[in-house]
Scaffold this active site. Sequence first.
Site, short mmCIF file in Angstrom:
data_model
loop_
_atom_site.label_atom_id
_atom_site.label_comp_id
_atom_site.label_asym_id
_atom_site.label_seq_id
_atom_site.Cartn_x
_atom_site.Cartn_y
_atom_site.Cartn_z
N HIS A 198 12.84 20.72 -8.63
CA HIS A 198 11.48 20.38 -8.74
C HIS A 198 11.48 19.44 -7.72
O HIS A 198 12.86 18.17 -6.97
CB HIS A 198 11.26 19.12 -9.63
CG HIS A 198 9.86 18.40 -10.09
ND1 HIS A 198 9.20 18.27 -9.60
CD2 HIS A 198 9.78 17.23 -10.29
CE1 HIS A 198 7.89 17.84 -9.67
NE2 HIS A 198 9.06 16.96 -10.08
N GLY B 111 12.41 26.88 -18.46
CA GLY B 111 13.91 27.27 -18.76
C GLY B 111 14.18 29.19 -20.15
O GLY B 111 14.93 30.14 -19.43
#
Length: 326
Positions: free
Chosen positions: A107, A133
């Site tokens: 990110h 995840g």
Amino acid sequence: MKIYRTSRISLGNLHSQKICVLGYGSQGRAQALNLKDSGCDVVVGLRPQSSSFKKAKKDKILARPIGDALQGATLICFLLPDEFQKEVYDRYVQPILNPGMTLMFAHGFNLTYQRIVPPSFSDVFLIAPKGPGPKLREAYLKGDALPSLMAIHQDFSGHTKKLALRYAKASGCGKRGVFQTTVREETISDLFGEQTVLCGGVVELMKMAFETLTESGVSPEAAYFECFHEVKLIVDLLHERGISGMAKAISHTAHYGGMTRGPRLVPFETKKVFKKILKEIKSGSFAKEWILENQKGLKKYKRLTQQNMDHSVEKTGQKIRRLIGY
Ligand code: NAD
Ligand code: MG
């Protein structure tokens, strides 16, 4: 947007990289395990007192304190919470950076708001999986992948894109398409999406709808099913089939009611609020606020978290989820 598919891409020099994954949380665990199962040389870097050491041991993946894990690393993956990345970069990574090393992010918060400014000799790329995840790991284990965004932030070597695509493939972010963007676009759209729709708007809508029904005398159970439980079912339809596909699966009454009442709840004027929120993200004022909030000990964050925990929909939800076996 340019889209890459990784099926014909070889992992090539990714196999000769010494990969240090910093953090073993949602993304760290998934990506470290996927990379390892793809034959990569991976070590996880953790704080000495981290409880993630136990998890890593159980998963049979090599984990070391951050300083040790970084020894000899050629590819360093920042899979720590965004608010701690600068601290770790300044203390451990920046002093050992050499030409030939690559930095990876999932990110772009720290790059966009220039909290981390890597030296010009570093290659820097972003691969942002479009999903949490555990879903990334689950997909990889099934031979599948999640779609992802890719951005090349700095390309000193001239080979960064090739390595990023190899990384995407090995970490379970390749098969469904790697969509090329910029770090700034990824950061802004990610923050905007989570604030307005995903984590902000949806939660507030559900809470207020639940309050309205229960305050009018409807039982909390019925209100929960209508305003909370069923959200997932509709979102799954939207996700797989779009608005028109979802509409085909619901009753005509629901379809008509939704189309006529929806705009009353989200009238055109709401766009002004969307624009204001976007402005705060673009100008960096949201980032500043969030960093300050961390520095001040997360007082507001904790207060708002507690407020949500105390909301009546949470109590009803806990009870119902237990009753229906979730
Ligand atoms: P997380 O909160 O799950 O990661 C926590 C890990 O970082 C743990 O191993 C913890 O021990 C370690 N850690 C926490 N504080 C630390 C500190 N001060 N110093 C060193 N280590 C510390 O994080 P995440 O949600 O996996 O996010 C990692 C990155 O991935 C972020 O950049 C995030 O924006 C990005 N991302 C996350 C998701 C997601 O689904 N969670 C999706 C896409 C991108
Ligand atoms: Mg995000």
